[in-house]
Design a protein around this motif. Sequence first.
Motif, PDB file in Angstrom:
ATOM      1  N   GLY A 112       0.827  -1.209   0.000  1.00  0.00           N
ATOM      2  CA  GLY A 112       0.000   0.000   0.000  1.00  0.00           C
ATOM      3  C   GLY A 112       0.854   1.249   0.000  1.00  0.00           C
ATOM      4  O   GLY A 112       0.560   2.226  -0.700  1.00  0.00           O
ATOM      5  N   TYR A 113       1.924   1.252   0.766  1.00  0.00           N
ATOM      6  CA  TYR A 113       2.831   2.399   0.811  1.00  0.00           C
ATOM      7  C   TYR A 113       3.497   2.618  -0.545  1.00  0.00           C
ATOM      8  O   TYR A 113       3.587   3.756  -1.034  1.00  0.00           O
ATOM      9  CB  TYR A 113       3.882   2.183   1.909  1.00  0.00           C
ATOM     10  CG  TYR A 113       4.924   3.250   1.967  1.00  0.00           C
ATOM     11  CD1 TYR A 113       4.618   4.506   2.507  1.00  0.00           C
ATOM     12  CD2 TYR A 113       6.207   3.034   1.484  1.00  0.00           C
ATOM     13  CE1 TYR A 113       5.577   5.507   2.562  1.00  0.00           C
ATOM     14  CE2 TYR A 113       7.174   4.031   1.536  1.00  0.00           C
ATOM     15  CZ  TYR A 113       6.846   5.271   2.065  1.00  0.00           C
ATOM     16  OH  TYR A 113       7.792   6.250   2.120  1.00  0.00           O
ATOM     17  N   ILE A 114       3.939   1.532  -1.164  1.00  0.00           N
ATOM     18  CA  ILE A 114       4.590   1.641  -2.479  1.00  0.00           C
ATOM     19  C   ILE A 114       3.582   2.146  -3.511  1.00  0.00           C
ATOM     20  O   ILE A 114       3.927   2.986  -4.343  1.00  0.00           O
ATOM     21  CB  ILE A 114       5.193   0.280  -2.892  1.00  0.00           C
ATOM     22  CG1 ILE A 114       6.384  -0.068  -1.995  1.00  0.00           C
ATOM     23  CG2 ILE A 114       5.605   0.282  -4.361  1.00  0.00           C
ATOM     24  CD1 ILE A 114       6.913  -1.459  -2.207  1.00  0.00           C
ATOM     25  N   GLN A 115       2.363   1.679  -3.441  1.00  0.00           N
ATOM     26  CA  GLN A 115       1.341   2.097  -4.405  1.00  0.00           C
ATOM     27  C   GLN A 115       1.010   3.584  -4.248  1.00  0.00           C
ATOM     28  O   GLN A 115       0.855   4.312  -5.220  1.00  0.00           O
ATOM     29  CB  GLN A 115       0.080   1.255  -4.256  1.00  0.00           C
ATOM     30  CG  GLN A 115      -0.937   1.486  -5.338  1.00  0.00           C
ATOM     31  CD  GLN A 115      -2.130   0.542  -5.207  1.00  0.00           C
ATOM     32  OE1 GLN A 115      -2.346  -0.049  -4.161  1.00  0.00           O
ATOM     33  NE2 GLN A 115      -2.896   0.432  -6.261  1.00  0.00           N
ATOM     34  N   THR A 116       0.884   4.068  -3.014  1.00  0.00           N
ATOM     35  CA  THR A 116       0.582   5.485  -2.808  1.00  0.00           C
ATOM     36  C   THR A 116       1.752   6.369  -3.202  1.00  0.00           C
ATOM     37  O   THR A 116       1.554   7.484  -3.703  1.00  0.00           O
ATOM     38  CB  THR A 116       0.181   5.768  -1.356  1.00  0.00           C
ATOM     39  OG1 THR A 116       1.201   5.283  -0.501  1.00  0.00           O
ATOM     40  CG2 THR A 116      -1.144   5.164  -1.018  1.00  0.00           C
ATOM     41  N   ARG A 117       2.969   5.919  -3.011  1.00  0.00           N
ATOM     42  CA  ARG A 117       4.153   6.708  -3.385  1.00  0.00           C
ATOM     43  C   ARG A 117       4.257   6.804  -4.908  1.00  0.00           C
ATOM     44  O   ARG A 117       4.615   7.846  -5.423  1.00  0.00           O
ATOM     45  CB  ARG A 117       5.418   6.044  -2.832  1.00  0.00           C
ATOM     46  CG  ARG A 117       5.545   6.080  -1.340  1.00  0.00           C
ATOM     47  CD  ARG A 117       6.041   7.357  -0.827  1.00  0.00           C
ATOM     48  NE  ARG A 117       7.380   7.594  -1.362  1.00  0.00           N
ATOM     49  CZ  ARG A 117       8.084   8.679  -1.137  1.00  0.00           C
ATOM     50  NH1 ARG A 117       7.579   9.615  -0.375  1.00  0.00           N
ATOM     51  NH2 ARG A 117       9.271   8.848  -1.643  1.00  0.00           N
ATOM     52  N   SER A 118       3.950   5.717  -5.603  1.00  0.00           N
ATOM     53  CA  SER A 118       4.071   5.745  -7.063  1.00  0.00           C
ATOM     54  C   SER A 118       2.866   6.418  -7.711  1.00  0.00           C
ATOM     55  O   SER A 118       2.956   6.937  -8.829  1.00  0.00           O
ATOM     56  CB  SER A 118       4.243   4.339  -7.618  1.00  0.00           C
ATOM     57  OG  SER A 118       3.097   3.568  -7.369  1.00  0.00           O
TER      58      SER A 118
END
Length: 86
Positions: free
Chosen positions: A77-83
């Motif tokens: 989820g963190y990687i998805q929101t950052r990208s």
Amino acid sequence: MAQQDDEEREFDLRWADQAEHKEPSARARMLAARWKENPPDPAPFRADPGPVAPRRSPWLSTALVMGCVAAVILLLGYIQTRSGTR
């Protein structure tokens, strides 16, 4: 033809299985000779197992797996929101 009958009789397994006396195997003869001189120590049929380590609670394993799954979900989820913000 008499020679062929002799060979068939020699290798007839049913005839051999019906023999009254069967010679023990080489291993059986070796162990019998060894045990005659030095008999083995008596042992129970199923020996008691050695000391068993205490088992951990199954809840500990479950909590560890669930924690790893939660960490992976949070990381994805963190990687998805950052990208997605770029």
